[in-house]
Scaffold this motif. Structure first.
Motif, PDB file in Angstrom:
ATOM      1  N   ASP A 124      12.689  13.057  -8.337  1.00 48.49           N
ATOM      2  CA  ASP A 124      12.730  11.885  -9.211  1.00 48.49           C
ATOM      3  C   ASP A 124      13.919  10.969  -8.903  1.00 48.49           C
ATOM      4  OD1 ASP A 124      10.537  13.070 -10.358  1.00 48.49           O
ATOM      5  OD2 ASP A 124      11.608  13.818 -12.119  1.00 48.49           O
ATOM      6  N   ALA A 125      15.015  11.560  -8.403  1.00 46.49           N
ATOM      7  CA  ALA A 125      16.198  10.755  -8.092  1.00 46.49           C
ATOM      8  C   ALA A 125      15.936   9.783  -6.943  1.00 46.49           C
ATOM      9  CB  ALA A 125      17.378  11.666  -7.749  1.00 46.49           C
ATOM     10  N   ALA A 126      14.928  10.060  -6.126  1.00 47.40           N
ATOM     11  CA  ALA A 126      14.611   9.162  -5.013  1.00 47.40           C
ATOM     12  C   ALA A 126      14.210   7.779  -5.497  1.00 47.40           C
ATOM     13  CB  ALA A 126      13.497   9.766  -4.157  1.00 47.40           C
ATOM     14  N   TRP A 127      13.814   7.666  -6.767  1.00 45.77           N
ATOM     15  CA  TRP A 127      13.400   6.367  -7.310  1.00 45.77           C
ATOM     16  C   TRP A 127      14.581   5.533  -7.801  1.00 45.77           C
ATOM     17  CZ3 TRP A 127       8.615   4.707  -6.527  1.00 45.77           C
ATOM     18  CH2 TRP A 127       7.584   5.632  -6.346  1.00 45.77           C
ATOM     19  N   HIS A 128      15.780   6.072  -7.757  1.00 43.50           N
ATOM     20  CA  HIS A 128      16.924   5.368  -8.325  1.00 43.50           C
ATOM     21  C   HIS A 128      17.305   4.121  -7.542  1.00 43.50           C
ATOM     22  CE1 HIS A 128      18.423   9.226 -10.582  1.00 43.50           C
ATOM     23  NE2 HIS A 128      17.355   8.686 -11.121  1.00 43.50           N
ATOM     24  N   HIS A 129      16.920   4.041  -6.277  1.00 44.52           N
ATOM     25  CA  HIS A 129      17.269   2.887  -5.454  1.00 44.52           C
ATOM     26  C   HIS A 129      16.144   2.654  -4.448  1.00 44.52           C
ATOM     27  CE1 HIS A 129      19.371   0.292  -2.593  1.00 44.52           C
ATOM     28  NE2 HIS A 129      20.281   0.091  -3.534  1.00 44.52           N
ATOM     29  N   LEU A 176       4.167  14.863   0.099  1.00 48.84           N
ATOM     30  CA  LEU A 176       5.604  14.651   0.344  1.00 48.84           C
ATOM     31  C   LEU A 176       6.412  14.950  -0.911  1.00 48.84           C
ATOM     32  CD1 LEU A 176       7.333  11.813   2.263  1.00 48.84           C
ATOM     33  CD2 LEU A 176       7.954  12.184  -0.115  1.00 48.84           C
ATOM     34  N   TRP A 177       5.972  14.411  -2.062  1.00 49.40           N
ATOM     35  CA  TRP A 177       6.726  14.649  -3.301  1.00 49.40           C
ATOM     36  C   TRP A 177       6.733  16.138  -3.649  1.00 49.40           C
ATOM     37  CZ3 TRP A 177       9.837  11.033  -4.016  1.00 49.40           C
ATOM     38  CH2 TRP A 177       9.493   9.677  -3.982  1.00 49.40           C
ATOM     39  N   HIS A 187      15.979  16.167   4.109  1.00 44.43           N
ATOM     40  CA  HIS A 187      17.152  15.298   4.234  1.00 44.43           C
ATOM     41  C   HIS A 187      17.127  14.088   3.296  1.00 44.43           C
ATOM     42  CE1 HIS A 187      18.218  17.655   7.727  1.00 44.43           C
ATOM     43  NE2 HIS A 187      17.054  17.378   8.297  1.00 44.43           N
ATOM     44  N   GLY A 188      15.950  13.572   2.982  1.00 37.24           N
ATOM     45  CA  GLY A 188      15.881  12.345   2.195  1.00 37.24           C
ATOM     46  C   GLY A 188      16.517  11.185   2.915  1.00 37.24           C
ATOM     47  N   HIS A 189      16.921  10.172   2.155  1.00 38.86           N
ATOM     48  CA  HIS A 189      17.608   9.010   2.706  1.00 38.86           C
ATOM     49  C   HIS A 189      18.993   8.919   2.100  1.00 38.86           C
ATOM     50  CE1 HIS A 189      13.594   6.733   3.599  1.00 38.86           C
ATOM     51  NE2 HIS A 189      13.823   7.711   4.446  1.00 38.86           N
ATOM     52  N   GLN A 190      19.890   8.372   2.848  1.00 40.99           N
ATOM     53  CA  GLN A 190      21.226   8.083   2.352  1.00 40.99           C
ATOM     54  C   GLN A 190      21.405   6.567   2.286  1.00 40.99           C
ATOM     55  OE1 GLN A 190      23.444  10.359   1.254  1.00 40.99           O
ATOM     56  NE2 GLN A 190      21.907  11.950   1.693  1.00 40.99           N
ATOM     57  N   GLU A 236       0.829  -1.207   0.000  1.00 38.10           N
ATOM     58  CA  GLU A 236       0.000   0.000   0.000  1.00 38.10           C
ATOM     59  C   GLU A 236       0.865   1.260   0.000  1.00 38.10           C
ATOM     60  OE1 GLU A 236      -2.596  -0.494   3.375  1.00 38.10           O
ATOM     61  OE2 GLU A 236      -4.223  -1.185   2.090  1.00 38.10           O
ATOM     62  N   THR A 237       1.970   1.234   0.756  1.00 38.81           N
ATOM     63  CA  THR A 237       2.866   2.396   0.790  1.00 38.81           C
ATOM     64  C   THR A 237       3.505   2.630  -0.565  1.00 38.81           C
ATOM     65  OG1 THR A 237       3.357   2.087   3.145  1.00 38.81           O
ATOM     66  CG2 THR A 237       4.927   3.384   1.863  1.00 38.81           C
ATOM     67  N   LEU A 238       3.988   1.556  -1.200  1.00 41.01           N
ATOM     68  CA  LEU A 238       4.646   1.706  -2.502  1.00 41.01           C
ATOM     69  C   LEU A 238       3.663   2.181  -3.561  1.00 41.01           C
ATOM     70  CD1 LEU A 238       7.283   1.473  -4.003  1.00 41.01           C
ATOM     71  CD2 LEU A 238       6.825  -0.967  -4.374  1.00 41.01           C
ATOM     72  N   LEU A 239       2.450   1.629  -3.557  1.00 42.20           N
ATOM     73  CA  LEU A 239       1.443   2.090  -4.514  1.00 42.20           C
ATOM     74  C   LEU A 239       1.057   3.542  -4.256  1.00 42.20           C
ATOM     75  CD1 LEU A 239      -1.113  -0.812  -5.121  1.00 42.20           C
ATOM     76  CD2 LEU A 239       0.281   0.373  -6.812  1.00 42.20           C
ATOM     77  N   ALA A 240       0.960   3.913  -2.978  1.00 44.74           N
ATOM     78  CA  ALA A 240       0.651   5.306  -2.644  1.00 44.74           C
ATOM     79  C   ALA A 240       1.752   6.230  -3.140  1.00 44.74           C
ATOM     80  CB  ALA A 240       0.459   5.452  -1.134  1.00 44.74           C
ATOM     81  N   LEU A 241       3.010   5.794  -3.036  1.00 51.15           N
ATOM     82  CA  LEU A 241       4.125   6.609  -3.517  1.00 51.15           C
ATOM     83  C   LEU A 241       4.070   6.768  -5.036  1.00 51.15           C
ATOM     84  CD1 LEU A 241       7.004   5.202  -1.288  1.00 51.15           C
ATOM     85  CD2 LEU A 241       5.979   7.488  -1.150  1.00 51.15           C
ATOM     86  N   VAL A 242       3.715   5.692  -5.735  1.00 46.83           N
ATOM     87  CA  VAL A 242       3.601   5.773  -7.201  1.00 46.83           C
ATOM     88  C   VAL A 242       2.482   6.731  -7.591  1.00 46.83           C
ATOM     89  CG1 VAL A 242       2.989   4.495  -9.291  1.00 46.83           C
ATOM     90  CG2 VAL A 242       4.567   3.485  -7.626  1.00 46.83           C
ATOM     91  N   GLU A 243       1.283   6.484  -7.059  1.00 49.91           N
ATOM     92  CA  GLU A 243       0.145   7.310  -7.439  1.00 49.91           C
ATOM     93  C   GLU A 243       0.281   8.737  -6.911  1.00 49.91           C
ATOM     94  OE1 GLU A 243      -2.660   6.225  -9.587  1.00 49.91           O
ATOM     95  OE2 GLU A 243      -0.747   5.181  -9.920  1.00 49.91           O
ATOM     96  N   GLY A 244       0.898   8.898  -5.732  1.00 47.29           N
ATOM     97  CA  GLY A 244       1.146  10.236  -5.210  1.00 47.29           C
ATOM     98  C   GLY A 244       2.127  11.004  -6.076  1.00 47.29           C
ATOM     99  N   TRP A 245       3.153  10.304  -6.575  1.00 50.85           N
ATOM    100  CA  TRP A 245       4.107  10.932  -7.489  1.00 50.85           C
ATOM    101  C   TRP A 245       3.404  11.364  -8.770  1.00 50.85           C
ATOM    102  CZ3 TRP A 245       5.895   9.821 -12.413  1.00 50.85           C
ATOM    103  CH2 TRP A 245       7.067  10.481 -12.828  1.00 50.85           C
ATOM    104  N   VAL A 246       2.542  10.510  -9.308  1.00 54.30           N
ATOM    105  CA  VAL A 246       1.777  10.868 -10.511  1.00 54.30           C
ATOM    106  C   VAL A 246       0.889  12.077 -10.233  1.00 54.30           C
ATOM    107  CG1 VAL A 246      -0.001  10.096 -12.133  1.00 54.30           C
ATOM    108  CG2 VAL A 246       1.841   8.532 -11.473  1.00 54.30           C
TER     109      VAL A 246
END
Length: 447
Positions: free
Chosen positions: A400-405, A386-387, A424-427, A321-331
């Motif tokens: 968009d770079a947050a999707w690289h990994h 968030l996006w 801060h994002g994630h490292q 649900e979190t990953l789908l929310a991130l996809v649709e939220g990004w869109v």
């Protein structure tokens, strides 16, 4: 279907001996000694099974391991689609409108996101095209349930003891697999009448990244909206699907991860053997036919899976649900930001899509029937915020770079603190293997 172990088969009361009831449908009854003529029993059961297999062979080969006939499943989906109204192949004019809308959407997205255009051309699909174009993905997602169904059938048959049970195993397995096939076909067919694009439900369903829109469904969707022109509706949906497909194409791990989470959830689903047993008894009493299986699959829908969810499934569901929310939220964020410049009246359409998504509808029903998954990404609006915060703080490239990994994307905890993530994002902390690989790459580069 279990008998009283203390009584011979012929002495079982008819109402407590489903096997005797089933065999009586074909004129097979115990002899004077209460025993069945095993030779006659075998011959008659083999005849019934051969007749059924001949009918199913018309749909193509049946998988030997699972007993599933996926062509039969697709045939049901196509017939359900046809029963829901006219489904003509999109005209040349409609196909041109789709290409033009996607072309304009790509021009706008070139300035808004970091991910490149697709190489595959945009297409206009009928509902039948959508069934054909997504069916392999539905088959892949349904395979874990087929495995669980086979295991449940093995457990069910192992506790049966009575004359003819060994000969009935192929019929019982065929009945169970056929009913599930019918259930999947009906769910996919109904969903085809509701979706507006190839991956409208958020999951990548096509065999490859490609923008595909369904003009007839879009026309019906737009007819219910006021103060919005059909061309604006088409352009808005082209923006959404183009952004989504660019994301899936550029982020190689994303689609497989979404599918893996659905399949992981499905592997741990519990089959309700009592409901399955009852449905099989009713189906066998009907002497088995493709039409009977289709009706039985519809009756079994919603009853095949036990409602209990394991802790592991709950964890997988939260991740999905979190990953789908991130996809649709990004869109939502990308399209919403783009429209502020080029299409100011599009914000009303964004709210309509959000309400449609929140209602669940056919997409949720299809996943529930297919893999027992009640999926509704409840935090899509949080993800969009968030996006948007990331873009405002560090720019669209950082968003968009947050999707690289996978380790860079926000977590459910980040959705509670969008400003903290935006700043801060994630490292990603490289592990030893990553470090050694980087060392080799540096050596190759002469560093």
């Amino acid at each position: 279907m279990a008998n009283d172990p203390d009584l011979p088969a012929g002495d079982q009361p008819p109402e407590e001996n489903p096997l005797a009831q089933f065999l009586a449908q074909f004129g097979i009854t115990p002899g004077p000694d209460g025993e069945f003529d095993m030779a006659a029993l075998t011959q008659r059961l083999q005849g019934v099974m051969a007749q059924f297999q001949t009918q199913m062979a018309g749909f193509g080969p049946t998988d030997a391991n699972s007993g599933m006939n996926w062509t039969f499943t697709k045939d049901i989906a196509r017939r359900v689609t046809a029963s829901l109204g006219a489904d003509q192949t999109p005209s040349a004019a409609q196909a041109g409108q789709v290409r033009d809308a996607v072309g304009l959407a790509d021009l706008w997205l070139d300035e808004a996101i970091s991910f490149p255009r697709l190489s595959a051309p945009a297409v206009a699909w009928s509902r039948a095209d959508w069934v054909e174009g997504t069916f392999e993905t539905w088959r892949k997602l349904g395979n874990p349930i087929v495995t669980s169904l086979s295991a449940a059938m093995g457990a069910l048959m192992s506790r049966e003891a009575g004359p003819g049970e060994e000969f009935m195993k192929p019929m019982v397995r065929a009945a169970a697999s056929g009913m599930f096939a019918a259930q999947v076909g009906q769910s996919v067919g109904r969903l085809s009448a509701e979706v507006l694009s190839v991956s409208d439900i958020g999951l990548p369903l096509g065999t490859h990244p490609q923008v595909a829109l369904l003009p007839s469904n879009i026309e019906a969707f737009g007819a219910e909206l006021e103060s919005v022109t059909p061309s604006d509706v088409l352009l808005f949906l082209a923006l959404r699907e183009s952004a989504r497909q660019r994301l899936f194409a550029a982020v190689g791990w994303l689609g497989p991860q979404l599918h893996a989470l659905v399949e992981h959830y499905a592997r741990d689903i519990t089959i309700d053997t009592s409901a399955l047993e009852q449905a099989i008894e009713q189906q066998l009493s009907a002497a088995m036919s493709a039409d009977d299986l289709e009706r039985a699959g519809q009756a079994l829908a919603g009853k095949l899976f036990e409602p209990a969810v394991t802790p592991e499934q709950a964890e997988v569901l939260e991740r999905l649900e979190t990953l789908l929310a991130l996809v649709e939220g990004w869109v939502d964020e990308v399209v919403g930001h783009t429209m502020t410049r080029w299409m100011p009246n599009g914000q009303a359409l964004t709210e309509i899509v959000r309400r449609r998504r929140a209602a669940g509808g056919p997409a949720e029903s299809a996943l529930k029937s297919l893999v027992g998954l009640e999926l509704r990404p409840r935090r899509t609006r949080d993800a969009a915020n968030l996006w948007a915060a990331v873009r405002a703080t560090r720019g669209a490239e950082a968003r968009d770079a947050a999707w690289h990994h996978p380790d860079l994307i926000p977590t459910s905890a980040d959705l509670d603190d969008p400003l903290g993530y935006a700043e801060h994002g994630h490292q990603v902390v490289p592990d030893e293997l990553d470090a050694e690989l980087q060392k080799l790459l540096d050596q190759e580069g002469g560093q």
